[in-house]
Design a protein around this motif. Structure first.
Motif, PDB file in Angstrom:
ATOM      1  N   ALA A   1       9.486 -46.691  76.034  1.00  0.00           N
ATOM      2  CA  ALA A   1       9.432 -46.662  77.499  1.00  0.00           C
ATOM      3  C   ALA A   1       8.809 -47.953  78.022  1.00  0.00           C
ATOM      4  CB  ALA A   1       8.635 -45.443  77.965  1.00  0.00           C
ATOM      5  N   ARG A   2       9.627 -49.002  78.025  1.00  0.00           N
ATOM      6  CA  ARG A   2       9.166 -50.337  78.410  1.00  0.00           C
ATOM      7  C   ARG A   2      10.275 -51.040  79.176  1.00  0.00           C
ATOM      8  NH1 ARG A   2       5.201 -51.604  74.038  1.00  0.00           N
ATOM      9  NH2 ARG A   2       4.970 -49.639  72.917  1.00  0.00           N
ATOM     10  N   THR A   3       9.943 -52.204  79.706  1.00  0.00           N
ATOM     11  CA  THR A   3      10.996 -53.024  80.289  1.00  0.00           C
ATOM     12  C   THR A   3      11.894 -53.526  79.160  1.00  0.00           C
ATOM     13  OG1 THR A   3       9.767 -55.101  80.089  1.00  0.00           O
ATOM     14  CG2 THR A   3       9.410 -53.793  82.092  1.00  0.00           C
ATOM     15  N   GLU A   4      13.084 -53.956  79.519  1.00  0.00           N
ATOM     16  CA  GLU A   4      14.010 -54.455  78.498  1.00  0.00           C
ATOM     17  C   GLU A   4      13.408 -55.622  77.730  1.00  0.00           C
ATOM     18  OE1 GLU A   4      18.512 -56.379  78.279  1.00  0.00           O
ATOM     19  OE2 GLU A   4      17.995 -54.995  79.897  1.00  0.00           O
ATOM     20  N   GLU A   5      12.743 -56.535  78.435  1.00  0.00           N
ATOM     21  CA  GLU A   5      12.134 -57.696  77.787  1.00  0.00           C
ATOM     22  C   GLU A   5      11.031 -57.274  76.824  1.00  0.00           C
ATOM     23  OE1 GLU A   5       9.756 -61.835  78.996  1.00  0.00           O
ATOM     24  OE2 GLU A   5      10.392 -60.410  80.547  1.00  0.00           O
TER      25      GLU A   5
ATOM     26  N   LEU B   1      10.630 -54.348  75.403  1.00  0.00           N
ATOM     27  CA  LEU B   1      11.176 -53.579  74.296  1.00  0.00           C
ATOM     28  C   LEU B   1      11.782 -54.498  73.239  1.00  0.00           C
ATOM     29  CD1 LEU B   1      11.803 -50.911  72.974  1.00  0.00           C
ATOM     30  CD2 LEU B   1      13.876 -50.736  74.365  1.00  0.00           C
ATOM     31  N   LYS B   2      12.491 -55.527  73.670  1.00  0.00           N
ATOM     32  CA  LYS B   2      13.056 -56.479  72.709  1.00  0.00           C
ATOM     33  C   LYS B   2      11.953 -57.139  71.892  1.00  0.00           C
ATOM     34  CE  LYS B   2      17.377 -57.665  75.074  1.00  0.00           C
ATOM     35  NZ  LYS B   2      18.143 -58.732  75.789  1.00  0.00           N
ATOM     36  N   PHE B   3      10.861 -57.503  72.545  1.00  0.00           N
ATOM     37  CA  PHE B   3       9.746 -58.130  71.823  1.00  0.00           C
ATOM     38  C   PHE B   3       9.151 -57.154  70.819  1.00  0.00           C
ATOM     39  CE2 PHE B   3       5.391 -59.585  71.148  1.00  0.00           C
ATOM     40  CZ  PHE B   3       5.576 -60.946  70.961  1.00  0.00           C
ATOM     41  N   LYS B   4       8.971 -55.904  71.219  1.00  0.00           N
ATOM     42  CA  LYS B   4       8.431 -54.888  70.314  1.00  0.00           C
ATOM     43  C   LYS B   4       9.338 -54.712  69.099  1.00  0.00           C
ATOM     44  CE  LYS B   4       7.412 -49.945  69.944  1.00  0.00           C
ATOM     45  NZ  LYS B   4       5.990 -49.835  69.680  1.00  0.00           N
ATOM     46  N   LEU B   5      10.638 -54.592  69.340  1.00  0.00           N
ATOM     47  CA  LEU B   5      11.567 -54.352  68.251  1.00  0.00           C
ATOM     48  C   LEU B   5      11.587 -55.496  67.242  1.00  0.00           C
ATOM     49  CD1 LEU B   5      14.597 -52.799  70.198  1.00  0.00           C
ATOM     50  CD2 LEU B   5      12.778 -51.614  68.966  1.00  0.00           C
TER      51      LEU B   5
ATOM     52  N   LYS C   1      22.811 -48.084  73.515  1.00  0.00           N
ATOM     53  CA  LYS C   1      22.643 -46.731  74.051  1.00  0.00           C
ATOM     54  C   LYS C   1      21.439 -46.658  74.976  1.00  0.00           C
ATOM     55  CE  LYS C   1      24.771 -44.191  70.217  1.00  0.00           C
ATOM     56  NZ  LYS C   1      24.539 -43.201  69.134  1.00  0.00           N
ATOM     57  N   TRP C   2      20.344 -47.300  74.565  1.00  0.00           N
ATOM     58  CA  TRP C   2      19.130 -47.281  75.383  1.00  0.00           C
ATOM     59  C   TRP C   2      19.388 -47.915  76.743  1.00  0.00           C
ATOM     60  CZ3 TRP C   2      16.091 -50.931  77.772  1.00  0.00           C
ATOM     61  CH2 TRP C   2      14.829 -50.495  78.211  1.00  0.00           C
ATOM     62  N   LYS C   3      20.106 -49.032  76.770  1.00  0.00           N
ATOM     63  CA  LYS C   3      20.345 -49.758  78.018  1.00  0.00           C
ATOM     64  C   LYS C   3      21.140 -48.921  79.029  1.00  0.00           C
ATOM     65  CE  LYS C   3      21.322 -54.089  78.228  1.00  0.00           C
ATOM     66  NZ  LYS C   3      21.942 -55.428  78.062  1.00  0.00           N
TER      67      LYS C   3
END
Length: 287
Positions: free
Chosen positions: A193-197, A199-203, A219-221
């Protein structure tokens, strides 16, 4: 001895600690926050921490319970999950044997930590000789999949999480591979549950970065309150682990807590827990 010590890992999502620390603060005897001395992720990428966070932490810690433990938590020769496991082990060693060693991630929010402490106290005898009777105490996560404008999407089945141990011989992240006692304690998990930016950094930087599947992010987007019932197989590693989603029409924590109590699919029955615990008892009976 026999105190409740809670540990957190501090990294790029450190702002989430402002929500995960307060629910445990009153009942914890001590809180430890592990922070890489050079502000690096488990992948070695740098992150910054705004000074305002430390100001918040100092103002919040009215009982002087919080210790920041800085060390070298990035080893280039290890992969992200190995660095993850190593940091958790080092943190628990700082927290001290003979106590309940609870580890909560920054994006995990206890719904009732006082209840969890009461649960732990029924198992205090496991603290007498922890090396001879290692144990793990597990709860369950309600995984928030995505924040929407007027509510949240959540994974429609709780998932287990290892929360506490008496003997931190971790084998993979928080898992010691020892006997587990399952409890009905529940946490909200803001893992995705984060912003797209963000979440990408986390992943790219978390302990499972090398295990992500290609179907997850598209799917998430596209997930929203109109199409969530159509989306299936949503987990970031093996997709089938998260089979589907539910929706709660609020983003306020107190309201979400009340709504969760009304969701039958999120309730943990006594029969379910009894079966899980009997299986664990029998599995380790002769080990």
């Amino acid at each position: 001895m026999k105190k409740i010590h809670v540990g957190f890992l501090m990294s790029y999502d450190y702002e989430k600690l402002k929500f995960s620390i307060p629910p445990v603060y009153k009942e914890a005897d001590a809180i430890f926050i592990a922070l890489d001395k050079d502000h690096r992720t488990w992948k070695g990428n740098p992150f910054t921490v705004d000074d305002s966070f430390f100001s918040w932490l100092e103002a919040f810690d009215v009982d002087n319970k919080i210790t920041i433990y800085k060390d070298d938590f990035f080893i280039p020769d290890l992969d992200t999950i190995q660095n993850d496991t190593r940091e958790r082990t080092m943190l628990s060693e700082q927290m001290g044997m003979g106590n309940w060693l609870v580890q909560v991630d920054a994006d995990e929010i206890f719904l009732d930590f006082k209840k969890f402490v009461t649960t732990l106290r029924t198992y205090d005898h496991f603290l007498d000789k922890p090396e001879k009777q290692p144990i793990q105490i597990a709860g369950f996560l309600i995984n928030i999949y995505k924040y929407l404008d007027n509510g949240i999407l959540y994974v429609n089945e709780p998932t287990k999480v290892m929360l506490a141990t008496n003997y931190p011989n971790y084998k993979r992240a928080r898992n010691t591979k020892q006997r587990v006692i399952y409890t009905d304690n529940v946490l909200l998990h803001e893992c995705l549950a984060r912003t797209e930016e963000d979440l990408k950094f986390k992943l790219e930087n978390w302990g499972h970065s090398h295990q992500l599947n290609d179907e997850f992010f598209p799917k998430w987007k596209k997930a929203n309150e109109n199409n969530y019932k159509e989306l299936k197989d949503l987990f970031y590693m093996d997709p089938k682990i998260w089979k589907g989603l539910g929706y709660l029409p609020s983003r306020k924590l107190d309201t979400m807590k009340n709504l969760i109590k009304t969701q039958d699919n999120l309730k943990l029955s006594s029969w379910f827990l009894m079966k899980k615990n009997f299986g664990q008892w029998f599995k380790f009976l002769f080990k």
